[in-house]
Scaffold this active site. Structure first.
Site, short mmCIF file in Angstrom:
data_model
loop_
_atom_site.label_atom_id
_atom_site.label_comp_id
_atom_site.label_asym_id
_atom_site.label_seq_id
_atom_site.Cartn_x
_atom_site.Cartn_y
_atom_site.Cartn_z
N CYS A 1 10.26 -62.60 78.89
CA CYS A 1 10.93 -61.76 77.47
C CYS A 1 10.45 -61.93 76.10
CB CYS A 1 12.33 -61.99 77.37
SG CYS A 1 13.26 -61.58 79.03
N HIS B 1 14.78 -59.39 70.43
CA HIS B 1 14.51 -59.23 71.61
C HIS B 1 16.21 -58.79 72.31
CE1 HIS B 1 14.44 -59.51 76.01
NE2 HIS B 1 14.96 -60.61 76.24
N ASN C 1 18.16 -55.09 79.36
CA ASN C 1 17.04 -56.00 78.82
C ASN C 1 15.75 -55.48 79.52
OD1 ASN C 1 15.23 -58.07 78.77
ND2 ASN C 1 16.87 -59.70 79.17
O1 UT7 Z 1 16.10 -62.33 78.46
C1 UT7 Z 1 15.98 -63.12 78.76
C2 UT7 Z 1 17.25 -64.11 78.44
N1 UT7 Z 1 18.11 -63.82 79.35
C3 UT7 Z 1 19.59 -63.70 78.47
O2 UT7 Z 1 19.67 -63.89 77.42
C4 UT7 Z 1 20.73 -63.67 79.46
C5 UT7 Z 1 21.47 -64.76 79.02
N2 UT7 Z 1 22.79 -64.72 79.84
C6 UT7 Z 1 23.84 -63.86 79.26
O3 UT7 Z 1 23.42 -62.87 78.82
C7 UT7 Z 1 25.12 -63.99 80.09
O4 UT7 Z 1 25.23 -65.48 80.73
C8 UT7 Z 1 25.46 -63.03 81.33
C9 UT7 Z 1 25.69 -61.68 80.60
C10 UT7 Z 1 24.53 -63.09 82.03
C11 UT7 Z 1 26.78 -63.51 81.96
O5 UT7 Z 1 27.87 -63.54 80.95
P1 UT7 Z 1 28.81 -64.70 80.91
O6 UT7 Z 1 29.86 -64.48 79.89
O7 UT7 Z 1 27.95 -66.12 80.82
O8 UT7 Z 1 29.50 -64.77 82.41
P2 UT7 Z 1 29.51 -65.79 83.67
O9 UT7 Z 1 28.32 -65.77 84.07
O10 UT7 Z 1 30.19 -67.26 83.06
O11 UT7 Z 1 30.67 -65.50 84.75
C12 UT7 Z 1 31.93 -64.98 84.14
C13 UT7 Z 1 32.41 -64.46 85.54
C14 UT7 Z 1 31.98 -65.18 86.73
O12 UT7 Z 1 33.24 -65.35 87.72
P3 UT7 Z 1 34.09 -66.53 87.71
O13 UT7 Z 1 33.10 -67.42 88.23
O14 UT7 Z 1 34.62 -66.85 86.47
O15 UT7 Z 1 35.15 -66.12 88.61
C15 UT7 Z 1 30.95 -64.37 87.49
O16 UT7 Z 1 30.98 -64.42 89.06
O17 UT7 Z 1 31.99 -63.11 85.78
C16 UT7 Z 1 31.46 -62.71 86.96
N3 UT7 Z 1 30.15 -61.99 86.99
C17 UT7 Z 1 30.62 -60.64 87.06
N4 UT7 Z 1 31.57 -59.82 87.39
C18 UT7 Z 1 31.62 -58.35 87.35
C19 UT7 Z 1 29.18 -62.37 86.91
N5 UT7 Z 1 28.46 -61.00 86.89
C20 UT7 Z 1 29.43 -60.23 87.14
C21 UT7 Z 1 29.31 -58.86 87.06
N6 UT7 Z 1 30.41 -58.08 87.45
N7 UT7 Z 1 28.05 -57.88 86.87
#
Ligand code: UT7
Length: 325
Positions: free
Chosen positions: A115, A252, A282
């Site tokens: 990225c 980004h 992204n």
């Molecule tokens: O470009 C390179 C750099 N990459 C990034 O910058 C990405 C950085 N990370 C992020 O943007 C975020 O961490 C994400 C968008 C990937 C995830 O957001 P989050 O607020 O950190 O969510 P999380 O991973 O803590 O997940 C929260 C909940 C989980 O369920 P439980 O364990 O709380 O029951 C996940 O299983 O959301 C669930 N979940 C989803 N639910 C619906 C994860 N993906 C999804 C989804 N739809 N697509």
């Protein structure tokens, strides 16, 4: 004092025709428009057509950048193409673009910093230009991340999209002051201790397969804002400029929450932030030149505006480029 500056003569971008909305995605994987918008700001992403490869996207963006710059392909002596999704393991996707543009002189090569690729490529072009090795570079960020996503994995497949952006960067004379047009300073970093937090689980040497993107999203998120703001503060330290001097912050585009938190920490008001993640998702190395091109073409970015570009991604890699348009 007279110095060589790398000025941006023009920009261009290209997005594949097909748009995939959150609601369409929710039909194939257990997710919802509400979750994706709330957690990321993404509403839709573009997906390359069958047979449409990274070099096709790159070539279209490059042609638009050359046209915008008013330069011929024959004026280019170096092509640097940032991508993590090359057409093939080799040759470099950049040479396919070079051939497509009909260029037979100079050099063309790919850059891999995921990225952060565009920031790394632009910084490399600046170093080539300032050293006198190059006079005019085509710097491209182009990706087809749709090809390396695991479409069953809702934690990653909702986040990424395909696209390309390009700039023509050329040598110009500056006075060595912050009023010069062109790249004023850039700062690159990487830390391989984090390499397993965002990676592709295949590769020619390791598995002889292409593999799929894997990410510990929460871990990446945790580091993102700190790393981004560190390299921006490095740029301020190198130039004596501050957030107050910026006209546009062009980050980004990974997640609107990361963009907002970084801007808040740096005291950059929301009206100075260029955000396209809602439309593009992204697009990795393509995201900054896509956002830049959008803001140039709609008239927000004007000559002599001060722009801060930044990125953070797999590796981890991260970096900033401060430039006067
Ligand atoms: O470009 C390179 C750099 N990459 C990034 O910058 C990405 C950085 N990370 C992020 O943007 C975020 O961490 C994400 C968008 C990937 C995830 O957001 P989050 O607020 O950190 O969510 P999380 O991973 O803590 O997940 C929260 C909940 C989980 O369920 P439980 O364990 O709380 O029951 C996940 O299983 O959301 C669930 N979940 C989803 N639910 C619906 C994860 N993906 C999804 C989804 N739809 N697509």
């Amino acid at each position: 004092m007279s110095v060589i500056r790398s000025t941006v003569a023009g920009c261009g971008s290209y997005l594949p025709e097909k748009i995939l909305t959150n609601n369409e995605l929710a039909k194939t994987v257990d997710t919802s428009d509400e979750w994706i918008v709330q957690r990321t700001g993404i509403e839709q992403r573009h997906i390359a057509a069958e047979g449409e490869v990274t070099s096709d996207l790159a070539l279209a963006a490059a042609r638009r950048a050359l046209e915008h710059a008013g330069r011929d392909a024959s004026d280019i002596d170096t092509i640097i193409l940032a991508t993590a999704t090359p057409d093939h393991t080799f040759p470099a996707t950049a040479v396919t673009v070079q051939a497509g543009l009909g260029i037979t002189h100079g050099a063309a090569f790919d850059m891999q910093a995921v990225c952060s690729g565009f920031v790394f490529a632009l910084t490399t072009a600046d170093a080539y230009i300032r050293s006198g090795m190059s006079k005019r570079c085509l710097v491209i960020g182009a990706e087809t991340f749709s090809r390396i996503l695991d479409w069953q994995d809702r934690t990653t497949c909702v986040l990424f999209g395909d696209g390309a952006g390009a700039v023509v960067v050329e040598a110009a004379e500056g006075r060595g002051s912050n009023d010069d047009r062109g790249i004023l300073t850039s700062h690159l970093r990487s830390d391989g201790r984090h390499k397993d937090k965002l990676f592709v689980d295949g590769g020619p040497s390791a598995t002889q397969t292409v593999g799929h993107l894997r990410m510990e999203g929460r871990e990446v998120f945790k580091h993102a804002v700190g790393m981004i703001t560190d390299v921006i503060e490095d740029a301020y330290e190198a130039t004596g400029l501050t957030s107050d001097d910026l006209d546009w912050f062009i980050p980004h585009q990974a997640n609107k929450r990361i963009i907002d938190a970084s801007a808040r920490k740096l005291n950059i008001p929301p009206e100075k932030v260029v955000t396209t993640v809602q439309w593009h998702g992204n697009t990795s190395a393509a995201s900054i030149p896509l956002a830049l091109d959008a803001a140039v073409r709609d008239g927000r970015v004007r000559r002599n505006d001060l722009l801060m570009l930044e990125a953070m991604g797999g590796g981890f890699t991260w970096g900033s480029v401060l430039l006067r348009w």
